[in-house]
Design a protein around this motif. Structure first.
Motif, short mmCIF file in Angstrom:
data_model
loop_
_atom_site.label_atom_id
_atom_site.label_comp_id
_atom_site.label_asym_id
_atom_site.label_seq_id
_atom_site.Cartn_x
_atom_site.Cartn_y
_atom_site.Cartn_z
N VAL A 46 9.69 48.41 50.21
CA VAL A 46 9.74 48.70 51.65
C VAL A 46 8.48 48.20 52.34
CG1 VAL A 46 9.73 50.57 53.36
CG2 VAL A 46 11.32 50.66 51.43
N THR A 47 7.34 48.44 51.70
CA THR A 47 6.05 48.02 52.27
C THR A 47 5.98 46.50 52.41
OG1 THR A 47 4.91 49.94 51.33
CG2 THR A 47 3.56 48.05 51.94
N VAL B 166 4.48 51.41 36.24
CA VAL B 166 3.03 51.33 36.49
C VAL B 166 2.65 50.33 37.57
CG1 VAL B 166 2.46 52.09 34.15
CG2 VAL B 166 2.70 49.65 34.63
N ASN B 167 3.47 49.29 37.77
CA ASN B 167 3.07 48.22 38.69
C ASN B 167 2.73 48.69 40.11
OD1 ASN B 167 3.33 46.41 36.63
ND2 ASN B 167 5.34 45.67 37.25
N PRO B 168 3.59 49.51 40.75
CA PRO B 168 3.26 49.94 42.12
C PRO B 168 1.93 50.67 42.22
CG PRO B 168 5.53 50.50 41.57
CD PRO B 168 4.88 50.07 40.31
N PHE B 169 1.56 51.39 41.18
CA PHE B 169 0.32 52.15 41.22
C PHE B 169 -0.89 51.24 41.00
CE2 PHE B 169 3.79 54.96 40.20
CZ PHE B 169 3.59 55.98 41.13
N ILE B 170 -0.71 50.17 40.24
CA ILE B 170 -1.79 49.19 40.11
C ILE B 170 -2.05 48.51 41.46
CG2 ILE B 170 -2.47 47.00 39.04
CD1 ILE B 170 -0.88 47.88 36.56
N TYR B 171 -0.97 48.10 42.13
CA TYR B 171 -1.13 47.47 43.45
C TYR B 171 -1.76 48.43 44.46
CZ TYR B 171 1.98 43.81 41.71
OH TYR B 171 2.54 42.80 40.98
N SER B 172 -1.33 49.70 44.42
CA SER B 172 -1.82 50.67 45.40
C SER B 172 -3.28 51.04 45.18
CB SER B 172 -0.95 51.93 45.38
OG SER B 172 -1.07 52.60 44.14
N ILE C 60 -2.13 45.53 50.14
CA ILE C 60 -0.96 46.34 49.78
C ILE C 60 -1.30 47.82 49.83
CG2 ILE C 60 0.60 46.94 47.88
CD1 ILE C 60 0.70 44.05 47.08
N LYS C 61 -2.50 48.17 49.36
CA LYS C 61 -2.92 49.57 49.38
C LYS C 61 -2.92 50.13 50.80
CE LYS C 61 -7.25 50.40 48.37
NZ LYS C 61 -8.46 50.64 47.54
N ARG C 62 -3.45 49.35 51.75
CA ARG C 62 -3.51 49.82 53.13
C ARG C 62 -2.10 49.97 53.72
NH1 ARG C 62 -8.06 46.42 53.01
NH2 ARG C 62 -6.84 44.61 53.70
N GLU C 63 -1.23 49.01 53.44
CA GLU C 63 0.12 49.07 54.01
C GLU C 63 0.97 50.16 53.37
OE1 GLU C 63 1.06 47.52 56.72
OE2 GLU C 63 -0.97 46.70 56.79
N ILE C 64 0.76 50.43 52.08
CA ILE C 64 1.48 51.53 51.43
C ILE C 64 1.08 52.86 52.07
CG2 ILE C 64 1.55 52.90 49.30
CD1 ILE C 64 1.79 50.34 47.73
N ARG C 65 -0.20 53.01 52.37
CA ARG C 65 -0.66 54.24 53.03
C ARG C 65 0.03 54.40 54.39
NH1 ARG C 65 -7.21 53.96 51.85
NH2 ARG C 65 -7.12 54.66 49.68
N LYS C 66 0.15 53.29 55.13
CA LYS C 66 0.82 53.35 56.44
C LYS C 66 2.30 53.72 56.26
CE LYS C 66 -2.14 49.90 58.69
NZ LYS C 66 -2.17 48.53 59.31
#
Length: 308
Positions: free
Chosen positions: A31-32, A282-288, A294-300
């Motif tokens: 989604v992000t 594990v992949n999404p958590f590595i990116y986040s 990606i980390k900033r946009e996931i937070r949004k």
């Protein structure tokens, strides 16, 4: 008593921990990326990341979710035909994940080692073809057992249908074919790409001292450094993937070529199967954690999902 205890520990791991973790993390990542695919994440590397995340979502929805009923009733309730489909899906998604990681490695190789040719090599059309080729090739390899080269079978200790690892003629040939045509070439290509990336990083650091003004005053230098930092995230993803993949392949190879104790091998196979499945979560958590944009946009995205 021990078998029941192991069953419920295994069930808690797969259905209370792994399934929701894999599904929520990867859907959030997709989604992000999709929200920003035309702006912040238009680069080819993010399309490969989306393809990888899609394979992980499909693993949780199309493979893991269909192991819940066998876990509860201790038998396969869906029939022989769907057992073949279930096993084929498992192998398709496993191969697709590996081939998407190969594509990411090639993309990062061009970005870091041949930046002047990157946009010529990684065009939108070529990226789409690479993703399509990865999925088609994965599907062809996974279909071979259904066509007679190999065998899918229900395993009660795994509550799923998967590839039969033994040295019967057709199964042994399938293991060797997939190893020779997919696993080992992919491993070698990924290692080659990141060795070259490491050498490029080392060379770039040496050049900074010699032509310091050039690197400080041009956008080219900034882009190179950005690419090198971005490559680190993908290196961690690939290391995590192979930490979970290599034991899976290793244990099954041991079971193929040795006469190990059956009870010991069942425990070992269950353990590495659990590690193998963890790769999808594990992949999404590595990116986040590691990838700044990606980390900033996931937070949004998470903030947008919170109830008002």
């Amino acid at each position: 008593m021990k078998s029941m205890t192991f069953k419920w520990i295994s069930g808690s791991y797969y259905f209370a921990f792994l399934l929701p973790l894999c599904l929520v993390g990867n859907v959030l990542l997709i989604v992000t990326l999709w929200k920003n695919i035309q702006t912040k994440f238009e680069a080819p590397q993010y399309k490969f990341v989306m393809s990888l995340a899609f394979s992980d979502v499909a693993f949780s929805l199309l493979f893991l979710s269909f192991t819940i009923a066998p876990f509860v009733i201790d038998t396969w309730p869906y029939g022989h035909a769907f057992c073949q489909v279930h096993g084929c899906l498992n192998m398709t998604l496993a191969f697709a994940s590996l081939l998407n990681l190969v594509a990411i490695s090639v993309d990062r190789y061009y970005a870091c080692c041949k930046p002047l040719h990157y946009h010529q090599k990684m065009t939108p059309r070529r990226v789409t073809l690479m993703i399509a080729a990865a999925w088609i090739y994965a599907t062809v390899l996974a279909l071979l057992p259904i066509l007679g080269l190999g065998e899918y079978r229900y395993f009660a200790n795994k509550y799923s249908c998967s590839m039969v690892w033994d040295m019967k003629l057709k199964n042994g040939i399938y293991v060797k074919v997939t190893g020779a045509l997919c696993f080992f070439p992919s491993l070698l290509l990924i290692v080659f790409c990141y060795i070259k990336i490491y050498q490029a990083v080392k060379h770039q650091k040496q050049q900074v001292n010699q032509v310091n003004n050039y690197f400080n005053n041009t956008n080219n230098a900034k882009n190179l450094k950005k690419d090198f930092r971005g490559a680190l995230t993908f290196i961690v993803v690939i290391i995590a993937y192979f930490i979970t993949w290599v034991p899976y392949v290793g244990v099954h190879m041991v079971s193929l070529y040795t006469h190990s104790d059956a009870a010991t091998m069942v425990v070992a196979e269950n353990f590495v199967d659990g590690m193998f499945s963890l790769a999808s979560a594990v992949n999404p958590f590595i990116y986040s954690v590691m990838h700044g944009p990606i980390k900033r946009e996931i937070r949004k995205t998470v903030c947008c999902l919170k109830p008002l």
